[in-house]
Write a protein that holds these residues in place. Structure first.
Motif, PDB file in Angstrom:
ATOM      1  N   GLU A  80       2.297  11.500  -2.348  1.00 46.54           N
ATOM      2  CA  GLU A  80       2.642  10.118  -1.996  1.00 46.54           C
ATOM      3  C   GLU A  80       3.868  10.092  -1.089  1.00 46.54           C
ATOM      4  O   GLU A  80       3.902   9.362  -0.086  1.00 46.54           O
ATOM      5  CB  GLU A  80       2.914   9.315  -3.271  1.00 46.54           C
ATOM      6  CG  GLU A  80       3.548   7.946  -3.042  1.00 46.54           C
ATOM      7  CD  GLU A  80       2.688   7.003  -2.241  1.00 46.54           C
ATOM      8  OE1 GLU A  80       3.258   6.185  -1.478  1.00 46.54           O
ATOM      9  OE2 GLU A  80       1.454   7.076  -2.354  1.00 46.54           O
ATOM     10  N   ILE A  87       2.801  11.357   2.478  1.00 45.21           N
ATOM     11  CA  ILE A  87       1.986  10.409   3.231  1.00 45.21           C
ATOM     12  C   ILE A  87       2.813   9.191   3.637  1.00 45.21           C
ATOM     13  O   ILE A  87       2.723   8.711   4.773  1.00 45.21           O
ATOM     14  CB  ILE A  87       0.751   9.995   2.412  1.00 45.21           C
ATOM     15  CG1 ILE A  87      -0.212  11.185   2.292  1.00 45.21           C
ATOM     16  CG2 ILE A  87       0.038   8.810   3.046  1.00 45.21           C
ATOM     17  CD1 ILE A  87      -1.410  10.923   1.414  1.00 45.21           C
ATOM     18  N   ALA A  88       3.630   8.680   2.704  1.00 46.03           N
ATOM     19  CA  ALA A  88       4.473   7.522   3.034  1.00 46.03           C
ATOM     20  C   ALA A  88       5.435   7.854   4.171  1.00 46.03           C
ATOM     21  O   ALA A  88       5.638   7.051   5.095  1.00 46.03           O
ATOM     22  CB  ALA A  88       5.245   7.072   1.797  1.00 46.03           C
ATOM     23  N   GLU A 147       3.401   8.058   7.487  1.00 45.50           N
ATOM     24  CA  GLU A 147       3.017   6.735   7.992  1.00 45.50           C
ATOM     25  C   GLU A 147       4.222   5.987   8.549  1.00 45.50           C
ATOM     26  O   GLU A 147       4.125   5.289   9.576  1.00 45.50           O
ATOM     27  CB  GLU A 147       2.349   5.933   6.877  1.00 45.50           C
ATOM     28  CG  GLU A 147       0.979   6.465   6.500  1.00 45.50           C
ATOM     29  CD  GLU A 147       0.337   5.695   5.360  1.00 45.50           C
ATOM     30  OE1 GLU A 147      -0.900   5.683   5.281  1.00 45.50           O
ATOM     31  OE2 GLU A 147       1.084   5.112   4.537  1.00 45.50           O
ATOM     32  N   THR A 203      -9.448   9.967   4.052  1.00 43.72           N
ATOM     33  CA  THR A 203      -8.431   8.985   4.414  1.00 43.72           C
ATOM     34  C   THR A 203      -7.169   9.206   3.589  1.00 43.72           C
ATOM     35  O   THR A 203      -7.214   9.719   2.468  1.00 43.72           O
ATOM     36  CB  THR A 203      -8.927   7.553   4.167  1.00 43.72           C
ATOM     37  OG1 THR A 203      -9.178   7.385   2.774  1.00 43.72           O
ATOM     38  CG2 THR A 203     -10.200   7.264   4.957  1.00 43.72           C
ATOM     39  N   ALA A 204      -6.045   8.783   4.141  1.00 48.39           N
ATOM     40  CA  ALA A 204      -4.776   8.940   3.432  1.00 48.39           C
ATOM     41  C   ALA A 204      -4.779   8.170   2.115  1.00 48.39           C
ATOM     42  O   ALA A 204      -4.231   8.635   1.114  1.00 48.39           O
ATOM     43  CB  ALA A 204      -3.627   8.469   4.318  1.00 48.39           C
ATOM     44  N   SER A 205      -5.411   6.995   2.091  1.00 55.80           N
ATOM     45  CA  SER A 205      -5.430   6.195   0.859  1.00 55.80           C
ATOM     46  C   SER A 205      -6.175   6.913  -0.257  1.00 55.80           C
ATOM     47  O   SER A 205      -5.774   6.862  -1.426  1.00 55.80           O
ATOM     48  CB  SER A 205      -6.062   4.825   1.127  1.00 55.80           C
ATOM     49  OG  SER A 205      -7.395   4.978   1.609  1.00 55.80           O
ATOM     50  N   LEU A 206      -7.258   7.613   0.069  1.00 56.50           N
ATOM     51  CA  LEU A 206      -7.991   8.357  -0.946  1.00 56.50           C
ATOM     52  C   LEU A 206      -7.221   9.601  -1.371  1.00 56.50           C
ATOM     53  O   LEU A 206      -7.180   9.953  -2.557  1.00 56.50           O
ATOM     54  CB  LEU A 206      -9.372   8.751  -0.403  1.00 56.50           C
ATOM     55  CG  LEU A 206     -10.357   9.341  -1.412  1.00 56.50           C
ATOM     56  CD1 LEU A 206     -10.607   8.362  -2.545  1.00 56.50           C
ATOM     57  CD2 LEU A 206     -11.666   9.708  -0.731  1.00 56.50           C
ATOM     58  N   ARG A 231      -4.100   9.973  -1.589  1.00 56.69           N
ATOM     59  CA  ARG A 231      -2.985   9.569  -2.456  1.00 56.69           C
ATOM     60  C   ARG A 231      -3.361   9.645  -3.936  1.00 56.69           C
ATOM     61  O   ARG A 231      -2.542   9.989  -4.781  1.00 56.69           O
ATOM     62  CB  ARG A 231      -2.574   8.127  -2.138  1.00 56.69           C
ATOM     63  CG  ARG A 231      -1.589   7.970  -1.002  1.00 56.69           C
ATOM     64  CD  ARG A 231      -1.202   6.504  -0.891  1.00 56.69           C
ATOM     65  NE  ARG A 231       0.032   6.336  -0.177  1.00 56.69           N
ATOM     66  CZ  ARG A 231       0.110   5.946   1.093  1.00 56.69           C
ATOM     67  NH1 ARG A 231      -0.996   5.723   1.774  1.00 56.69           N
ATOM     68  NH2 ARG A 231       1.283   5.810   1.677  1.00 56.69           N
ATOM     69  N   THR A 232      -4.597   9.292  -4.258  1.00 57.07           N
ATOM     70  CA  THR A 232      -5.021   9.262  -5.657  1.00 57.07           C
ATOM     71  C   THR A 232      -5.595  10.590  -6.116  1.00 57.07           C
ATOM     72  O   THR A 232      -5.755  10.806  -7.318  1.00 57.07           O
ATOM     73  CB  THR A 232      -6.075   8.166  -5.874  1.00 57.07           C
ATOM     74  OG1 THR A 232      -7.252   8.476  -5.107  1.00 57.07           O
ATOM     75  CG2 THR A 232      -5.533   6.811  -5.452  1.00 57.07           C
ATOM     76  N   ARG A 257     -16.187   6.067   2.651  1.00 56.12           N
ATOM     77  CA  ARG A 257     -14.871   5.758   2.057  1.00 56.12           C
ATOM     78  C   ARG A 257     -13.840   6.803   2.447  1.00 56.12           C
ATOM     79  O   ARG A 257     -12.649   6.496   2.592  1.00 56.12           O
ATOM     80  CB  ARG A 257     -14.982   5.698   0.526  1.00 56.12           C
ATOM     81  CG  ARG A 257     -15.669   4.493  -0.031  1.00 56.12           C
ATOM     82  CD  ARG A 257     -15.391   4.328  -1.520  1.00 56.12           C
ATOM     83  NE  ARG A 257     -15.789   5.493  -2.290  1.00 56.12           N
ATOM     84  CZ  ARG A 257     -16.994   5.673  -2.828  1.00 56.12           C
ATOM     85  NH1 ARG A 257     -17.934   4.757  -2.641  1.00 56.12           N
ATOM     86  NH2 ARG A 257     -17.258   6.761  -3.530  1.00 56.12           N
TER      87      ARG A 257
END
Length: 663
Positions: free
Chosen positions: A203, A206-207, A210, A233-236, A238-239, A620
């Motif tokens: 996290e 990536i933060a 970005e 994707t970066a959002s995926l 992250r989790t 996704r």
């Protein structure tokens, strides 16, 4: 053609590459990875590559990021404190050796609930106990891992637990069914646990990425390289940070194959913390179906079949005095090179090293420094809190900071939790002493080598006569250990899994080129492709020891960043067809739980559902148009002279190139 930006944040350097599918590498740059603020290193590398290319940031259509940070954290045993929510399992399941070792004292909540082998609820989820225990433990945790019995067939309880934990604690939650579709609850729990430990690390990266991209005017989509070389994707990402285990090595393998232009090769990437080896066959690296093995733990996450060891340019140099002889060792812990530390803290480093060199006898903490990496979290012990307070946000000499065994133990825990980093002698320093590298402060490296050379061996005499002699022994050790590791990897690929074969007397004699009556020969049948910033320094000698052609391709020092932008998006899905009672065929997976009286109808739905789930997952993950393939495996058994259906597994895989911006 659109311009693509590849970024790799490693333990020492952050690399950036601008790539055009028609022209290839347009520009490349490196910057130091800044662990206290990752945005600085990312921004420095991106700014440098933009400056060298003269490209308008608005013309960049896609950004792709690979990283070794999760891999390094696993190798070094780092990560946050996590609570494992174990639904439907008993205490004996939590005592499985691998899971117990991974927990390392982190709390386990045994919660009633779970499902049976056909996806039916065994007992209701005990939400009251879960809520009370979660609130009690939350202040000392960085997240939760949730694994339910047979949740891959019915994830209802894992999903309910995740929503409760997020609502009650606000902490990140990792669910086992989202990371693997395979059975074996304790192993899935281990995977989920490790994933939860890594969430805050990825996290932050990536933060930071970005933030810097936005400040530089780059609005392109951000992708991250997974451990199997695919992009998400970066959002995926992250989790699911555990899917980025081997992200950097996977990108290196993809980039190395692309740059070397060879179909068969052994690709070895030496970084600051690790050396990673992957074998290419017919231009493709093999995916390990058993899951990534890292830091001694076998996860259930698919990854390229990479073998990694804690050996790199920033490996800690230390003396092993456990036996009658004293041996020089490297790693697996990473430390900041003295020559690099002196670039920013020159006065401190030189004054400290000079003071220690004037002492009559060597001391344990000579040539050692400590630097803070970030703000302290809650839950630290009193000695840890006091030590961080005395550190005061700046580098200090270890012998002035640590004055007792208790403080030494506290410092070790702070290093493990990535709150501070130690600095000391490394192979990078040795290379500066010998004139092989010249990027940093060679004078500080020499002083550090001279201090280390004074350390006493088993005989009570100084380990080396001079700092230069010590430096040569360090470089020779790195070359030798690297050659042994490459050889072990090649032998394992051929089915000889004994990790010590490279140190067998016959292998040692073969690499030494003996002149006795028996002529021993040992060689690799494929070229050795060396990657990494220091590959050109070491890999010709490493290849000579294993009798292999040496190939260090152009752009080898940024191969991982190249691999980050030439990969594709891949996703898979799996749907099961079971027979809970004879004549009833139950389809489970992809959100389905339906019964049929006809096997053909059940298989048709399973195939359609698996293909749809894989395609949706790929989209996704950031794919544009996708191609989907599916395969069906049916298991049957013979009983009393007739054939009985046991189960069927429908596996689907979707692939495509990532969606890109307008550029």
């Amino acid at each position: 053609m659109p311009l693509l930006l590849g970024i790799d944040t490693g333990g020492t350097f952050t690399d950036a590459v601008l790539y055009d599918e028609a022209r290839g590498v347009v520009a490349k740059a490196k910057a130091l990875t800044t662990h206290h603020d990752l945005a600085l290193g990312v921004g420095g590398a991106v700014e440098a590559v933009l400056g060298r290319s003269g490209v308008d940031p608005a013309h960049i259509a896609l950004v792709s990021l690979s990283t070794t940070l999760a891999t390094n954290a696993m190798v070094e045993g780092q990560g946050g404190r996590v609570g494992l929510v174990f639904i439907g399992f008993d205490a004996a399941d939590a005592e499985r050796p691998a899971l117990k070792a991974a927990l390392g004292g982190d709390p386990v909540l045994l919660i009633a609930g779970g499902h049976d082998s056909f996806g039916a609820e065994r007992m209701p989820l005990d939400v009251a106990t879960l809520a009370a225990e979660a609130v009690r433990l939350a202040p000392s945790l960085s997240g939760f891992a949730v694994t339910g019995r047979f949740a891959v067939l019915n994830p209802e309880h894992e999903i309910a637990a995740r929503e409760l934990l997020r609502r009650e604690t606000g902490l990140p939650v990792s669910c086992g069914h989202e990371l693997s579709a395979r059975l074996d609850g304790p192993k899935r729990a281990l995977t989920s646990l490790l994933n939860a430990r890594l969430i805050h690390l990825l996290e932050a990266l990536i933060a930071a990425t970005e933030e810097r991209l936005g400040a530089l005017g780059i609005g392109a989509p951000l992708m991250v390289v997974r451990g199997d070389g695919a992009l998400v994707t970066a959002s995926l990402a992250r989790t699911r940070p555990i899917e980025t285990i081997f992200s950097g090595p996977a990108a290196s393998a993809v980039g190395g194959a692309f740059l070397a232009g060879t179909r068969d090769a052994i690709v070895s990437d030496i970084g600051g913390t690790t050396t990673d080896v992957v074998v290419l066959r017919d231009g493709r690296p093999r995916v390990d179906p058993a899951g990534a093995l890292i830091g001694g733990f076998r996860t259930m996450v698919e990854a390229i079949a990479i073998r990694t060891c804690g050996l790199g340019g920033d490996s800690e140099v230390w003396l092993d005095q456990s036996g009658l002889e004293t041996a020089l060792r490297l790693g697996p812990r990473r430390v900041m090179p003295l020559s690099l530390l002196a670039e920013e803290y020159g006065d401190l480093v030189h004054a400290t090293l000079d003071r220690q060199r004037r002492a009559e006898a060597p001391a344990e903490l000579d040539g050692r420094f400590v630097l803070p990496l970030g703000s302290p979290p809650a839950g630290l012990s009193e000695p840890e809190t006091a030590l961080l307070a005395r550190l005061g946000g700046r580098a200090q000499a270890a012998d002035r900071l640590v004055t007792s065994r208790r403080e030494t133990n506290a410092l070790r825990r702070l290093v493990d939790r990535r709150l501070v980093i130690a600095a000391g002698l490394t192979p990078s320093d040795a290379a500066h002493v010998l004139g092989l590298h010249s990027a940093w402060d060679a004078a500080a490296a020499l002083k550090g080598a001279e201090l280390f050379a004074r350390r006493r061996g088993a005989t009570g005499r100084a380990f080396a006569e001079t700092g230069r002699e010590l430096a040569q022994r360090v470089v020779d050790t790195l070359v030798r250990c690297s050659a042994e590791f490459v050889l072990d990897c090649a032998l394992a690929e051929d089915g000889f899994e004994d990790a010590g074969l490279s140190r067998h007397p016959l292998a040692v004699a073969a690499m030494a080129d003996p002149t006795g009556l028996v002529r021993l020969s040992l060689s690799l049948s494929a070229p050795l492709v060396g990657l990494g910033a220091s590959a050109a320094t070491y890999y010709p000698d490493i290849a000579r020891l294993v009798r292999a052609p040496s190939l260090v391709p152009e752009h080898a020092e940024v191969a991982n960043a190249v691999g980050a932008v030439v990969g594709g998006v891949h996703a898979s899905a799996e749907v099961k067809v079971l027979q809970p009672v004879e004549g009833v065929f139950r389809v489970l997976g992809a959100g389905l739980a339906r019964d049929f009286g006809d096997l053909a109808e059940a298989l048709a739905l399973a195939r359609e559902a698996a293909r749809g789930e894989a395609a949706a997952a790929a989209i996704r993950a950031g794919a544009g148009a996708v191609e989907v393939s599916a395969a069906v495996e049916v298991r049957k058994a013979q009983t009393e002279g007739r054939e009985i259906f046991v189960e069927a597994t429908v596996s689907a895989r979707a692939s495509g190139r990532p969606r890109i911006g307008a550029g």
